[in-house]
Design a protein around this motif. Structure first.
Motif, PDB file in Angstrom:
ATOM      1  N   PRO A  29       0.816  -1.220   0.000  1.00 43.82           N
ATOM      2  CA  PRO A  29       0.000   0.000   0.000  1.00 43.82           C
ATOM      3  C   PRO A  29       0.850   1.271   0.000  1.00 43.82           C
ATOM      4  CG  PRO A  29      -0.828  -1.543   1.624  1.00 43.82           C
ATOM      5  CD  PRO A  29       0.469  -2.097   1.128  1.00 43.82           C
ATOM      6  N   LEU A  30       2.083   1.193   0.575  1.00 38.32           N
ATOM      7  CA  LEU A  30       2.945   2.368   0.569  1.00 38.32           C
ATOM      8  C   LEU A  30       3.588   2.538  -0.804  1.00 38.32           C
ATOM      9  CD1 LEU A  30       4.908   1.653   3.889  1.00 38.32           C
ATOM     10  CD2 LEU A  30       2.568   2.441   3.619  1.00 38.32           C
ATOM     11  N   ILE A  33       1.880   4.201  -3.990  1.00 39.02           N
ATOM     12  CA  ILE A  33       1.813   5.655  -4.084  1.00 39.02           C
ATOM     13  C   ILE A  33       2.846   6.204  -5.070  1.00 39.02           C
ATOM     14  CG2 ILE A  33       2.119   7.764  -2.746  1.00 39.02           C
ATOM     15  CD1 ILE A  33      -0.356   6.319  -2.109  1.00 39.02           C
ATOM     16  N   PHE A  44      -6.895   8.005  -9.557  1.00 43.25           N
ATOM     17  CA  PHE A  44      -5.834   7.194  -8.977  1.00 43.25           C
ATOM     18  C   PHE A  44      -5.780   5.823  -9.638  1.00 43.25           C
ATOM     19  CE2 PHE A  44      -6.789  10.189  -5.549  1.00 43.25           C
ATOM     20  CZ  PHE A  44      -5.536  10.755  -5.435  1.00 43.25           C
ATOM     21  N   TYR A 227      -4.194  16.495   5.558  1.00 47.25           N
ATOM     22  CA  TYR A 227      -5.540  16.069   5.951  1.00 47.25           C
ATOM     23  C   TYR A 227      -6.591  16.838   5.160  1.00 47.25           C
ATOM     24  CZ  TYR A 227      -9.574  15.110   8.929  1.00 47.25           C
ATOM     25  OH  TYR A 227     -10.808  14.718   9.393  1.00 47.25           O
ATOM     26  N   THR A 230      -6.856  15.729   1.690  1.00 53.16           N
ATOM     27  CA  THR A 230      -7.377  14.375   1.487  1.00 53.16           C
ATOM     28  C   THR A 230      -8.869  14.316   1.765  1.00 53.16           C
ATOM     29  OG1 THR A 230      -5.273  13.684   2.410  1.00 53.16           O
ATOM     30  CG2 THR A 230      -6.817  11.938   1.922  1.00 53.16           C
TER      31      THR A 230
ATOM     32  N   LEU B 129      -1.042   9.572   8.585  1.00 48.44           N
ATOM     33  CA  LEU B 129      -1.921  10.202   7.614  1.00 48.44           C
ATOM     34  C   LEU B 129      -1.666   9.672   6.211  1.00 48.44           C
ATOM     35  CD1 LEU B 129      -3.976  12.618   7.807  1.00 48.44           C
ATOM     36  CD2 LEU B 129      -2.323  13.679   6.322  1.00 48.44           C
ATOM     37  N   LEU B 130      -0.366   9.503   5.881  1.00 51.95           N
ATOM     38  CA  LEU B 130      -0.033   9.052   4.537  1.00 51.95           C
ATOM     39  C   LEU B 130      -0.413   7.587   4.343  1.00 51.95           C
ATOM     40  CD1 LEU B 130       3.347  10.918   4.046  1.00 51.95           C
ATOM     41  CD2 LEU B 130       1.125  11.456   3.057  1.00 51.95           C
ATOM     42  N   ARG B 131      -0.337   6.784   5.426  1.00 51.40           N
ATOM     43  CA  ARG B 131      -0.778   5.397   5.296  1.00 51.40           C
ATOM     44  C   ARG B 131      -2.280   5.347   5.040  1.00 51.40           C
ATOM     45  NH1 ARG B 131       1.395   2.140  10.244  1.00 51.40           N
ATOM     46  NH2 ARG B 131       2.027   4.203  10.939  1.00 51.40           N
ATOM     47  N   PHE B 133      -3.888   7.688   3.504  1.00 49.71           N
ATOM     48  CA  PHE B 133      -4.018   8.136   2.115  1.00 49.71           C
ATOM     49  C   PHE B 133      -3.775   6.954   1.165  1.00 49.71           C
ATOM     50  CE2 PHE B 133      -1.850   9.737  -1.711  1.00 49.71           C
ATOM     51  CZ  PHE B 133      -2.888  10.453  -2.258  1.00 49.71           C
ATOM     52  N   SER B 134      -2.748   6.119   1.486  1.00 50.43           N
ATOM     53  CA  SER B 134      -2.476   4.937   0.664  1.00 50.43           C
ATOM     54  C   SER B 134      -3.712   4.060   0.579  1.00 50.43           C
ATOM     55  CB  SER B 134      -1.339   4.102   1.253  1.00 50.43           C
ATOM     56  OG  SER B 134      -0.214   4.885   1.480  1.00 50.43           O
ATOM     57  N   VAL B 136      -6.830   5.003   1.020  1.00 47.16           N
ATOM     58  CA  VAL B 136      -7.860   5.684   0.225  1.00 47.16           C
ATOM     59  C   VAL B 136      -7.633   5.372  -1.250  1.00 47.16           C
ATOM     60  CG1 VAL B 136      -8.727   7.933  -0.530  1.00 47.16           C
ATOM     61  CG2 VAL B 136      -8.255   7.542   1.885  1.00 47.16           C
ATOM     62  N   VAL B 137      -6.352   5.457  -1.676  1.00 51.78           N
ATOM     63  CA  VAL B 137      -6.026   5.182  -3.075  1.00 51.78           C
ATOM     64  C   VAL B 137      -6.319   3.723  -3.426  1.00 51.78           C
ATOM     65  CG1 VAL B 137      -4.112   5.036  -4.720  1.00 51.78           C
ATOM     66  CG2 VAL B 137      -4.310   7.007  -3.211  1.00 51.78           C
ATOM     67  N   PHE B 235      -8.853   8.441  15.300  1.00 49.07           N
ATOM     68  CA  PHE B 235      -9.631   9.482  14.656  1.00 49.07           C
ATOM     69  C   PHE B 235      -9.428   9.522  13.139  1.00 49.07           C
ATOM     70  CE2 PHE B 235      -9.685  13.829  12.982  1.00 49.07           C
ATOM     71  CZ  PHE B 235     -11.032  14.073  13.086  1.00 49.07           C
ATOM     72  N   VAL B 236      -8.184   9.486  12.706  1.00 51.20           N
ATOM     73  CA  VAL B 236      -7.881   9.768  11.301  1.00 51.20           C
ATOM     74  C   VAL B 236      -8.475   8.713  10.372  1.00 51.20           C
ATOM     75  CG1 VAL B 236      -6.067  10.383   9.703  1.00 51.20           C
ATOM     76  CG2 VAL B 236      -5.723  10.715  12.129  1.00 51.20           C
ATOM     77  N   ALA B 239     -12.183   8.822   9.981  1.00 52.89           N
ATOM     78  CA  ALA B 239     -12.552  10.068   9.319  1.00 52.89           C
ATOM     79  C   ALA B 239     -12.289   9.991   7.813  1.00 52.89           C
ATOM     80  CB  ALA B 239     -11.786  11.242   9.926  1.00 52.89           C
ATOM     81  N   LEU B 240     -11.205   9.304   7.416  1.00 55.40           N
ATOM     82  CA  LEU B 240     -10.854   9.278   5.994  1.00 55.40           C
ATOM     83  C   LEU B 240     -11.448   8.083   5.257  1.00 55.40           C
ATOM     84  CD1 LEU B 240      -7.131  10.460   5.985  1.00 55.40           C
ATOM     85  CD2 LEU B 240      -9.163  11.731   5.337  1.00 55.40           C
TER      86      LEU B 240
END
Lengths: 272, 297
Positions: A29-30, A33, A44, A227, A230, B129-131, B133-134, B136-137, B235-236, B239-240
């Motif tokens: 997953p990382l 990106i 995406f 944040y 996103t 946060l970036l994880r 985002f990953s 989400v993608v 939380f994050v 939320a995402l």
């Protein structure tokens, strides 16, 4: 090594296979990106149909550089504060015979257990009164409390295995307490202090929830910006930030593991 | 325990001295930290908890109204129950995934172990946060996971905004917090005990499940305490990856701050969250004490 110890013969093949799958699940997953950040489209979809460097050029925008600068400066100050306060606390925890010290241990570790959302609400109310919301000082103070456990845990561990006869030897040779600390004790616990400072920096650099409470229209950090980008509409520039951070984190982890295995190798040779 | 304190004369002396005399000079070093955490951590945390009893938005007016509002509302109770359920499921999922991985780390060569640890550390240090985002993608309707489903001949699924998506993200993000304490315990297990069980006639799998797995309990307890408590306040990720319709407690708390500035209600939720976390930590400590006592005997 110790054979015959696992659950059965089948696990000889299945277990490594399962773990390779877990490894892929951890890292894929990382990694996904990285190509996305060069995608020419705003979706995406994978694999991208056209390629561009545009996302990276957009990072030069003052909005991004400003947030990045704030996060780095806050992180560095937090690491420094954690190092000073945390080293003192680590010595007290590792060496005091007092029974009150178990209370201190709980207090220092508490910021990791109390949900950040609770602390965030409280910090917002208190800092509102002290006019610290939306200031760098406010971020530094709130983040330092959260980052302390990350520093204290490795340093206490290092002090607990520390051979104190070295300090007594130094004192018997005429060195004062300060000279003993800086010339004998500190060099030995330095690896733990450095990794603790790195962890404290990351804890602050990555912190979002407190930041959401403390931010103001004029002052925010990188996680807050990420944040926002996103949640509302997903901004592909985030993928470029992620790629840069992935590169940085991977470099740090690989370097640290290489250094450690080389040191362990040297020690093994010395012990033989 | 009594034997060890008998050997080290220092500790025995400390017990017989009066309470204040035990404030040796090392304790003074802790004073700055103590003050710092008291002002910037303990004080703010108690302020928000106290708001439960001091700040009221109509129709609440005093006393325990805020707690009654939170625990009395059907919708709020559902959110509280969902939060605890999500935390429990993430704890179970992370321990199921972490056990084989941590076990393999204890039997492979040093080089392979370093690679395995490296994968965990990179994932851990790559921002939360970036994880998210990953994920989400990955979980987009046109995203990679759905591409895999299509390749397998299945239909695309709308993952984002659902509980499974939140659980996928949380399991991935909380995994290192389960793995590292578990690995620390597994590394210390004397594997000759399993061999001994086998030489006494146990089959390899029976020796593994009845000797090795019980010895690993302290690692599961330590990891579960971290993961469960962190998950309670997450939380994050919700939320995402989740949705407002299926929100978790921390989202509800943030909404009280963001939309209505109802700090009394947020305080009541914080209080319940803190109690749930404390109960779990106390329970975990009790279990690990019992298992240590069991080992010592």
């Amino acid at each position: 090594m110790h054979d015959n110890v696992d659950a059965g013969r089948g696990s000889r093949v299945i277990l490594p296979l399962v773990c390779i799958l877990i490894g892929i699940w951890l890292v894929l997953p990382l990694a996904i990106i990285v190509p996305i950040s060069f995608s020419g489209e705003d979706s995406f979809a994978f694999p991208p149909r056209s390629w561009t460097m545009r996302r990276y050029l957009e990072l030069a925008d003052p909005v991004w550089t400003g947030a990045f600068f704030n996060s780095v400066v806050i992180g560095i100050i937090v690491a420094a504060i954690s190092a000073v306060l945390g080293t003192l606390a680590a010595f007290a925890i590792a060496r005091s015979q007092s029974r009150l010290i178990s209370f201190l241990r709980i207090l220092v570790l508490a910021p990791q257990i109390v949900p950040v959302i609770v602390v965030g609400l409280g910090v917002y109310l208190v800092f509102l009164r002290w006019h610290l919301n939306g200031t760098m000082t406010g971020f530094v103070l709130a983040h330092s409390a959260m980052a302390l456990p990350f520093f204290v845990i490795p340093v206490v561990a290092s002090l607990q295995t520390f051979d104190r006869s070295l300090e007594r030897a130094s004192a018997s040779l005429g060195a004062g307490p300060l000279a003993t600390f800086f010339q004998v004790t500190f060099p030995i616990i330095r690896p733990a202090v450095l990794s603790g400072m790195f962890l404290a920096f990351l804890a602050s650099f990555d912190e979002l929830v407190l930041a959401l409470f403390l931010q103001s229209p004029t002052f925010l950090t990188l996680p807050v910006l990420l944040y926002r980008r996103t949640t509302d509409t997903i901004d592909p520039t985030v993928a470029a930030v992620a790629t840069v951070e992935l590169l940085f984190v991977t470099t740090c982890v690989v370097a640290a593991l290489l250094l450690q295995s080389r040191r362990l190798g040297r020690e093994a040779i010395r012990n033989e | 325990m009594s034997v060890s304190s008998g050997i080290t004369g220092k500790q025995t002396g400390a017990v017989s001295r009066p309470f204040l005399a035990r404030l040796d000079q090392w304790w003074l070093l802790a004073l700055p930290v103590f003050l710092f955490l008291a002002v910037f951590f303990l004080y703010p945390t108690s302020i928000i908890l106290l708001r439960t009893f001091t700040e009221f938005d109509a129709p609440q007016s005093g006393g325990l109204d805020n707690l009654a509002w939170f625990l009395g509302g059907e919708a709020n109770r559902t959110i509280l129950f969902r939060t605890i359920l999500v935390a429990a499921v993430s704890t179970i999922l992370t321990s199921l995934i972490a056990f084989p991985y941590a076990y393999l780390m204890t039997v492979v060569s040093a080089r392979t172990r370093t690679v395995m640890l490296g994968a965990v550390l990179i994932s851990m240090f790559f921002g939360i946060l970036l994880r998210n985002f990953s994920w989400v993608v990955m979980l987009q309707y046109q995203g990679s996971l759905n591409d895999v489903l299509v390749a397998l001949g299945l239909n695309r699924i709308r993952f984002l905004g659902t509980m499974p998506a939140v659980l996928m993200g949380m399991t991935h993000i909380l995994f290192p917090f389960m793995l590292l304490p578990l690995y620390a315990v597994l590394r210390g297990i004397d594997r000759r005990l399993v061999l001994a069980a086998q030489s006494l006639g146990a089959t390899p799998s029976r020796a593994f499940w009845q000797v090795y797995v019980p010895l690993s309990t302290p690692g599961f307890v330590a990891g579960s305490m971290l993961v469960f408590v962190l998950a309670l306040g997450f939380f994050v990720t919700p939320a995402l990856l989740g949705s407002q319709q299926q929100s978790l407690l921390s989202q509800l708390m943030f909404t009280q701050f963001d939309k209505t500035a109802a700090f009394g209600r947020a305080g009541a939720m914080a209080l319940v969250l803190m109690i749930a976390a404390t109960v779990f930590v106390v329970l975990g400590n009790a279990i690990s004490r019992t298992s240590r006592a069991y080992e010592a005997s």
